[in-house]
Enzyme design. Sequence first.
Site, PDB file in Angstrom:
ATOM      1  N   SER A 111      46.385  77.737  24.827  1.00 45.03           N
ATOM      2  CA  SER A 111      45.041  78.042  25.312  1.00 45.03           C
ATOM      3  C   SER A 111      44.560  79.449  25.029  1.00 45.03           C
ATOM      4  CB  SER A 111      44.959  77.745  26.801  1.00 45.03           C
ATOM      5  OG  SER A 111      44.942  76.353  27.016  1.00 45.03           O
ATOM      6  N   GLY A 349      48.740  80.871  27.146  1.00 39.54           N
ATOM      7  CA  GLY A 349      48.697  79.557  26.525  1.00 39.54           C
ATOM      8  C   GLY A 349      49.958  78.773  26.773  1.00 39.54           C
TER       9      GLY A 349
END
Length: 394
Positions: A111, A349
């Site tokens: 992410s 992420g």
Amino acid sequence: MRAQTWQRIRSSRRQQGGRRHAVPAAAAMAVGVMTAGALLSPPASAATRPNTARPDTVQQGLDALVRTDRLPAALASVRGPDGRTRTYTAGVGDLATGAKVPVDGQVRIGSNTKTFTAVVVLQLVGEGKVSLDAPVDTYLPGLVRGDGIDGRHITVRQLLQHTSGLPNYSTYLGDDVRYFDPRDLLDLALQHKADFAPGEKWAYSNTNYLLAGLIVQKITGRPLAEEMDRRIIKPIGLRRTYFPAPGDATIREAHPKGYYRDSAGAPLLDVTETDPSWGWAAGQLVSTDSDLNRFFTALLHGDLLPEAQLAQMRTTVATEYPFGDGARYGLGIVSKPLSCGGVYWGHGGSFPGYETRGGATDRGRAANVAVTMQLDDEATRKHVDAVVDTALCR
């Protein structure tokens, strides 16, 4: 990118058979045999040792992630305000062969990709091609419709800040392991009811960034990967960052293997090679800790966005899971408090096989940490965050 990926990895191991990204039987056996010994007594080293007799606290933190949290490997890069970088490794880069962790190896950054997508959208805002407060329908007319879902009432800002109420498509991927076109993912999300009315509250949803990526493609007439490359990656010299092409399940350059564990005590499975298309604008990029440091430093310095758009990006709201206590979400970026005072800006992420945490401060210091398992417990996530805090506060 954490939601519902464990189930998909288990399924992929069953379905892959002889496909090229399956774990060979001999390697899988070697992983199972080596796991306990490798994680109990890992080799650990700083790639660039400081010239001091004091213990290096960042190296100690990585060693603890391997020895105590039983992660196969951990990597870190710390950048000072003068641009000097120190890199670190701990653990084993390949449990089947015992290979060392490559210094500043490439990993799937999950992410963190959202921040790249948000930067491209905000550049288009600065160019007068997109308005943050325009409805999604302005750019994707008639596309976003469903139960409680209407693109005429969801703004671009709400996409970037996760206040749209759109259901998270990755929650519903299930066991279907294949290449996904972005429109396939959107269709999956729109089969489900809205989580709440736009602007009512905050909730993390990869669908928001799926739509942000589609807006970029509609406005520019070019693939999102090309826009990231020409607007971000090349201008600031991210030499080891790329958006995998369709069908590319590999990681191009030197990298530690990424692992998944079915259950506590089970052997680790190598899940390094996988089709990342389900992440797309929300989580598909590959990069390194050092490149992430360069990216977040350049972003905060104003090298990627005009002052007005950077200020919009840094206007935050309170968050919930998965960012931790005190975190606040802007437009594709997260502020997190530091133990030494102030905040740092980054994202983090999570992708099967890898987890990355880190960011940069306004004072010019940056740090990113990567580990070679997607984290599924809060204690270990806090330990990774603590290494980032240590690196940014020392």
